[in-house]
Design an enzyme around this catalytic site. Structure first.
Site, mmCIF file in Angstrom:
data_model
loop_
_atom_site.group_PDB
_atom_site.id
_atom_site.type_symbol
_atom_site.label_atom_id
_atom_site.label_comp_id
_atom_site.label_asym_id
_atom_site.label_seq_id
_atom_site.Cartn_x
_atom_site.Cartn_y
_atom_site.Cartn_z
ATOM 1 N N TYR A 197 3.538 -29.327 23.902
ATOM 2 C CA TYR A 197 4.897 -29.372 24.442
ATOM 3 C C TYR A 197 5.006 -28.373 25.578
ATOM 4 O O TYR A 197 4.620 -27.212 25.430
ATOM 5 C CB TYR A 197 5.912 -29.002 23.342
ATOM 6 C CG TYR A 197 7.326 -28.914 23.868
ATOM 7 C CD1 TYR A 197 8.205 -29.977 23.733
ATOM 8 C CD2 TYR A 197 7.769 -27.774 24.533
ATOM 9 C CE1 TYR A 197 9.491 -29.911 24.246
ATOM 10 C CE2 TYR A 197 9.052 -27.699 25.059
ATOM 11 C CZ TYR A 197 9.904 -28.766 24.913
ATOM 12 O OH TYR A 197 11.170 -28.707 25.430
ATOM 13 N N GLU A 199 11.195 -31.565 30.763
ATOM 14 C CA GLU A 199 10.404 -31.503 29.542
ATOM 15 C C GLU A 199 9.237 -32.487 29.594
ATOM 16 O O GLU A 199 9.393 -33.611 30.043
ATOM 17 C CB GLU A 199 11.333 -31.879 28.384
ATOM 18 C CG GLU A 199 10.829 -31.498 27.031
ATOM 19 C CD GLU A 199 11.805 -31.955 25.947
ATOM 20 O OE1 GLU A 199 12.481 -31.107 25.365
ATOM 21 O OE2 GLU A 199 11.882 -33.172 25.697
#
Ligand code: GDP
Ligand code: MN
Length: 375
Positions: free
Chosen positions: A100, A187
């Site tokens: 991530y 993101e």
């Protein structure tokens, strides 16, 4: 303002962040052709929400025939209230490991924060709750930006030291893209580590600060596609509106009162479909406008209006409600709670029109939840 994955990936590509090659498809035929050209593909629903994977909006097709069947499945699906009209078909990434990488606004620190985690693929909020130690954060100095040594610290903090050579430039690129676009959330989840140790952005999210959109005229075309149609309509009507997930339309005056009303609906076992603040001093036409907007939303099963009359007058609100009901032929259950300035006059009007106002906000919330669940 949120953008769709394929729009974000176009930005990533120009910023030098590696993404799989892809094509947009609006029909199973187009998806079949994409698989013919690209080979094995991931077929991904283009809706401006996360959790598409869990909702069945992401399928992996090995052949054009499979792509056709899967695109048929995904196109037309509804994910969190959004109908899928397009799928993004991209070269299947052979994922060895999911990381991530994201950047968001840390409102407590009043700074942007870079977040890196070795646990990708799931919601970062869940990782934060279950494995807080698996997350590393960096608050770059807003003037200098993140320095390479700080980024290395971030990488080692996430236990990803062996990937530093590839990760340092990627973090730099993500940060400068976010700054260029006035992003408040950017993101990559998952950031895929491929079999050969390369990094590829398998997903992309971008939210640009609405207050800075005027600086990004080039994004505005794309804006339309990612924007919720009701939110766009509300903007045209100068209403303060936020879309939520439930079925009860909520109208109130003042942000605090509306938020409180959302809580009351929730306490009574219901879920609000929206936040809609008509502001102080709203006249009948504004109320009419607001009701008309909610009537356009097929998810709405009932409407709760909560008014505290200060500079807003009860009789004006009542007139707006009555006119709107008549003009729009509104059949939905409607519950009103009204107190304060010209309350008595407003009540009289409503009662005469067959809309019995409730005395307390809690009673009103209970009633609308009950009526909406019957319909
Ligand atoms: P989200 O569920 O809306 O966040 O959509 P994502 O794009 O993150 O996809 C969800 C999951 O699907 C990822 O975590 C991957 O596990 C899987 N996935 C997506 N694209 C690919 C791909 O190209 N190859 C493989 N193997 N899996 C993929
Ligand atoms: Mn994702």
């Amino acid at each position: 303002m949120k953008f769709l994955e394929y729009q974000v990936k176009e930005r990533f590509k120009t910023a030098g962040i590696p993404v799989p090659e892809g094509r947009l498809a609006r029909t199973p035929d187009e998806a079949t052709r994409a698989a013919g050209a690209l080979g094995p593909i991931a077929i991904k629903a283009q809706v401006p929400v996360g959790g598409r994977g869990k909702a069945g909006g992401i399928k992996l097709a090995r052949t054009p025939a499979e792509a056709r069947v899967m695109a048929q499945d995904v196109l037309g699906m509804t994910i969190k209230g959004y109908e899928v009209q397009e799928v993004w078909c991209e070269t299947l990434v052979e994922i060895a490991r999911e990381l991530y990488l994201g950047l968001t606004l840390d409102r407590d620190q009043r700074l942007l924060v870079l977040i890196l985690s070795a646990q990708g693929g799931m919601e970062i909020e869940d990782v934060a709750a279950q494995h807080p130690e698996a997350i590393a954060r960096l608050h770059p100095d807003p003037w200098r930006g993140p320095q390479p040594y700080e980024i290395r610290e971030l990488i080692f903090g996430a236990g990803l030291g062996p990937l530093q050579a590839a990760l340092v430039p990627l973090v730099m690129k993500l940060y400068s893209l976010a700054r260029t676009l006035d992003g408040i959330t950017v993101e990559i989840n998952p950031l895929a580590v491929t079999q050969d140790g390369g990094l590829v952005a398998a997903d992309g999210k971008l939210e640009v600060d609405d207050n800075a959109i005027f600086r990004h005229k080039d994004l505005v075309g794309a804006e339309e596609a990612g924007e919720d149609p009701l939110e766009a309509e509300a903007k045209r009507r100068h209403l303060t509106y936020v879309r939520l997930d439930g079925t009860i339309g909520v109208i109130g005056n003042g942000a605090g009162l509306v938020m409180n009303t959302l809580d009351l609906v929730q306490q009574q076992g219901g879920r609000a479909a929206n936040f809609l603040d008509i502001g102080g001093g709203a006249k009948a036409d504004v109320v009419h406008n607001a009701l008309e907007l909610l009537a356009m939303d097929p998810r709405v099963r009932g409407i709760l209006i909560n008014i505290f009359g200060g500079i807003t007058r009860g009789d004006e609100v009542a007139k707006g409600i009555i006119e709107a009901r008549r003009d729009l032929g509104l059949k939905l259950p409607l519950v009103v709670r009204m107190t304060g300035t010209r309350e008595a006059e407003g009540r009289k009007l409503l009662e005469a029109a067959g809309v019995a106002p409730e005395v307390t906000a809690t009673a009103a919330a209970r009633k609308i939840v009950e009526l909406a669940s019957r319909g």
